[in-house]
Design an enzyme around this catalytic site. Sequence first.
Site, PDB file in Angstrom:
ATOM      1  N   ASP A  16     -42.943 -39.013 -42.803  1.00  0.00           N
ATOM      2  CA  ASP A  16     -41.531 -38.975 -42.436  1.00  0.00           C
ATOM      3  C   ASP A  16     -41.215 -40.264 -41.682  1.00  0.00           C
ATOM      4  O   ASP A  16     -41.746 -40.498 -40.589  1.00  0.00           O
ATOM      5  CB  ASP A  16     -41.308 -37.743 -41.542  1.00  0.00           C
ATOM      6  CG  ASP A  16     -39.897 -37.643 -41.012  1.00  0.00           C
ATOM      7  OD1 ASP A  16     -39.081 -38.553 -41.280  1.00  0.00           O
ATOM      8  OD2 ASP A  16     -39.613 -36.654 -40.324  1.00  0.00           O
ATOM      9  N   ASN A  30     -25.273 -45.302 -47.581  1.00  0.00           N
ATOM     10  CA  ASN A  30     -24.193 -45.502 -48.556  1.00  0.00           C
ATOM     11  C   ASN A  30     -23.276 -46.601 -48.022  1.00  0.00           C
ATOM     12  O   ASN A  30     -23.375 -46.989 -46.861  1.00  0.00           O
ATOM     13  CB  ASN A  30     -23.431 -44.199 -48.815  1.00  0.00           C
ATOM     14  CG  ASN A  30     -22.916 -43.582 -47.531  1.00  0.00           C
ATOM     15  OD1 ASN A  30     -22.119 -44.180 -46.826  1.00  0.00           O
ATOM     16  ND2 ASN A  30     -23.411 -42.398 -47.207  1.00  0.00           N
ATOM     17  N   GLY A  38     -30.642 -36.742 -47.765  1.00  0.00           N
ATOM     18  CA  GLY A  38     -31.902 -37.471 -47.941  1.00  0.00           C
ATOM     19  C   GLY A  38     -32.380 -38.135 -46.671  1.00  0.00           C
ATOM     20  O   GLY A  38     -32.241 -37.589 -45.562  1.00  0.00           O
ATOM     21  N   VAL A  39     -32.936 -39.325 -46.821  1.00  0.00           N
ATOM     22  CA  VAL A  39     -33.502 -40.026 -45.670  1.00  0.00           C
ATOM     23  C   VAL A  39     -32.401 -40.435 -44.688  1.00  0.00           C
ATOM     24  O   VAL A  39     -32.620 -40.453 -43.475  1.00  0.00           O
ATOM     25  CB  VAL A  39     -34.374 -41.217 -46.146  1.00  0.00           C
ATOM     26  CG1 VAL A  39     -33.565 -42.359 -46.678  1.00  0.00           C
ATOM     27  CG2 VAL A  39     -35.301 -41.668 -45.048  1.00  0.00           C
ATOM     28  N   ASP A  40     -31.220 -40.716 -45.207  1.00  0.00           N
ATOM     29  CA  ASP A  40     -30.066 -41.070 -44.366  1.00  0.00           C
ATOM     30  C   ASP A  40     -29.765 -39.924 -43.389  1.00  0.00           C
ATOM     31  O   ASP A  40     -29.618 -40.145 -42.172  1.00  0.00           O
ATOM     32  CB  ASP A  40     -28.864 -41.342 -45.292  1.00  0.00           C
ATOM     33  CG  ASP A  40     -27.702 -42.028 -44.590  1.00  0.00           C
ATOM     34  OD1 ASP A  40     -27.845 -42.400 -43.415  1.00  0.00           O
ATOM     35  OD2 ASP A  40     -26.655 -42.196 -45.246  1.00  0.00           O
ATOM     36  N   SER A 124     -33.049 -45.949 -53.114  1.00  0.00           N
ATOM     37  CA  SER A 124     -32.409 -45.635 -54.417  1.00  0.00           C
ATOM     38  C   SER A 124     -33.167 -44.639 -55.288  1.00  0.00           C
ATOM     39  O   SER A 124     -32.684 -44.294 -56.369  1.00  0.00           O
ATOM     40  CB  SER A 124     -32.131 -46.903 -55.259  1.00  0.00           C
ATOM     41  OG  SER A 124     -30.995 -47.585 -54.804  1.00  0.00           O
ATOM     42  N   GLY A 126     -33.905 -41.495 -54.732  1.00  0.00           N
ATOM     43  CA  GLY A 126     -33.522 -40.095 -54.572  1.00  0.00           C
ATOM     44  C   GLY A 126     -32.209 -39.838 -55.295  1.00  0.00           C
ATOM     45  O   GLY A 126     -32.139 -39.909 -56.522  1.00  0.00           O
ATOM     46  N   VAL A 127     -31.169 -39.581 -54.521  1.00  0.00           N
ATOM     47  CA  VAL A 127     -29.836 -39.285 -55.075  1.00  0.00           C
ATOM     48  C   VAL A 127     -29.360 -40.399 -56.021  1.00  0.00           C
ATOM     49  O   VAL A 127     -28.688 -40.124 -57.016  1.00  0.00           O
ATOM     50  CB  VAL A 127     -28.819 -39.126 -53.918  1.00  0.00           C
ATOM     51  CG1 VAL A 127     -27.413 -38.944 -54.434  1.00  0.00           C
ATOM     52  CG2 VAL A 127     -29.203 -37.956 -53.035  1.00  0.00           C
TER      53      VAL A 127
HETATM   54  N1  AR6 Z   1     -38.896 -40.123 -44.699  1.00  0.00           N
HETATM   55  C1  AR6 Z   1     -39.206 -40.935 -45.736  1.00  0.00           C
HETATM   56  N2  AR6 Z   1     -38.649 -40.823 -46.961  1.00  0.00           N
HETATM   57  C2  AR6 Z   1     -37.730 -39.835 -47.136  1.00  0.00           C
HETATM   58  C3  AR6 Z   1     -37.350 -38.937 -46.102  1.00  0.00           C
HETATM   59  C4  AR6 Z   1     -37.976 -39.123 -44.832  1.00  0.00           C
HETATM   60  N3  AR6 Z   1     -37.681 -38.350 -43.784  1.00  0.00           N
HETATM   61  N4  AR6 Z   1     -36.423 -38.070 -46.608  1.00  0.00           N
HETATM   62  C5  AR6 Z   1     -36.256 -38.399 -47.910  1.00  0.00           C
HETATM   63  N5  AR6 Z   1     -37.034 -39.441 -48.233  1.00  0.00           N
HETATM   64  P1  AR6 Z   1     -32.392 -40.738 -50.847  1.00  0.00           P
HETATM   65  P2  AR6 Z   1     -31.019 -42.988 -52.217  1.00  0.00           P
HETATM   66  C6  AR6 Z   1     -37.170 -40.152 -49.528  1.00  0.00           C
HETATM   67  O1  AR6 Z   1     -31.713 -39.766 -51.730  1.00  0.00           O
HETATM   68  O2  AR6 Z   1     -31.571 -42.575 -53.525  1.00  0.00           O
HETATM   69  C7  AR6 Z   1     -27.715 -40.411 -49.072  1.00  0.00           C
HETATM   70  O3  AR6 Z   1     -26.849 -39.327 -49.106  1.00  0.00           O
HETATM   71  C8  AR6 Z   1     -36.810 -39.411 -50.784  1.00  0.00           C
HETATM   72  O4  AR6 Z   1     -37.895 -38.569 -51.191  1.00  0.00           O
HETATM   73  O5  AR6 Z   1     -32.457 -40.458 -49.376  1.00  0.00           O
HETATM   74  O6  AR6 Z   1     -31.065 -44.445 -51.837  1.00  0.00           O
HETATM   75  C9  AR6 Z   1     -27.050 -41.709 -48.654  1.00  0.00           C
HETATM   76  O7  AR6 Z   1     -25.993 -41.472 -47.732  1.00  0.00           O
HETATM   77  C10 AR6 Z   1     -36.579 -40.558 -51.751  1.00  0.00           C
HETATM   78  O8  AR6 Z   1     -37.820 -40.985 -52.333  1.00  0.00           O
HETATM   79  O9  AR6 Z   1     -31.689 -42.233 -50.957  1.00  0.00           O
HETATM   80  C11 AR6 Z   1     -26.542 -42.243 -49.958  1.00  0.00           C
HETATM   81  O10 AR6 Z   1     -25.298 -41.686 -50.308  1.00  0.00           O
HETATM   82  C12 AR6 Z   1     -36.083 -41.704 -50.868  1.00  0.00           C
HETATM   83  O11 AR6 Z   1     -36.263 -41.241 -49.516  1.00  0.00           O
HETATM   84  C13 AR6 Z   1     -27.576 -41.823 -50.945  1.00  0.00           C
HETATM   85  O12 AR6 Z   1     -28.203 -40.659 -50.392  1.00  0.00           O
HETATM   86  C14 AR6 Z   1     -34.650 -42.096 -51.071  1.00  0.00           C
HETATM   87  O13 AR6 Z   1     -33.870 -40.955 -51.396  1.00  0.00           O
HETATM   88  C15 AR6 Z   1     -28.659 -42.870 -51.132  1.00  0.00           C
HETATM   89  O14 AR6 Z   1     -29.522 -42.484 -52.170  1.00  0.00           O
END
Ligand code: AR6
Length: 179
Positions: A16, A30, A38-40, A124, A126-127
């Site tokens: 994490d 975003n 997600g991570v945000d 990028s 994830g979502v």
């Molecule tokens: N630690 C490390 N990695 C993580 C964690 C964590 N605590 N939580 C999730 N991940 P995403 P994106 C991973 O969707 O695709 C948001 O709503 C996750 O498994 O967080 O860049 C923003 O506001 C994945 O591999 O980011 C944007 O609108 C990675 O983080 C949008 O999502 C990225 O997934 C950005 O989408």
Amino acid sequence: MPTLRVWARIEVLEGDITRLPVDAIVNAANSRLAGGGGVDGAIHRAAGAAELQAACRKLGGCDTGDAKITPGFNLHARHIIHTVGPVYRDGQHGEPELLASCYRRSLEVAVENRLKTVAFPAISTGVYGYPFEQATKIALRAAADFLDQYETIEHVTFVFFGEQDYVAATKVLEAVRGD
Ligand code: AR6
């Protein structure tokens, strides 16, 4: 071509990202820097959502491929570098260049702020739907190229959430190092 010394400054971890005691963690944000899932979402919660949101509002958003910095507030990390990855369509709409730019710009912001240790999530993937292996290859190459040029960054950690992504990333790292 990055040297072995450069790769020694790059680490792949499972975990994490909000828990890492580095100079800066990078947020996959975003363009409004409004917080999200997600991570945000995890970073906003761990840092303290109200304070971080107030700091983000002052930044006036962030273009895709660019990066901006805030304090880390309640995190172990002193800073958060917010970058905005591309939404993946088909790979033919500048996504690889924009994703590489996220890593480069984040590290430039780190250098400008005299930071030495930086941790990245898989921006990028994830979502935003970027295919994982392709994204990880771009991420590792962009970081290695940057570290080759900038000695002041001592250590870059790539943090993967879950064993499956971590194992896949270690394979990509081996392949990229051998290229
Ligand atoms: N630690 C490390 N990695 C993580 C964690 C964590 N605590 N939580 C999730 N991940 P995403 P994106 C991973 O969707 O695709 C948001 O709503 C996750 O498994 O967080 O860049 C923003 O506001 C994945 O591999 O980011 C944007 O609108 C990675 O983080 C949008 O999502 C990225 O997934 C950005 O989408």
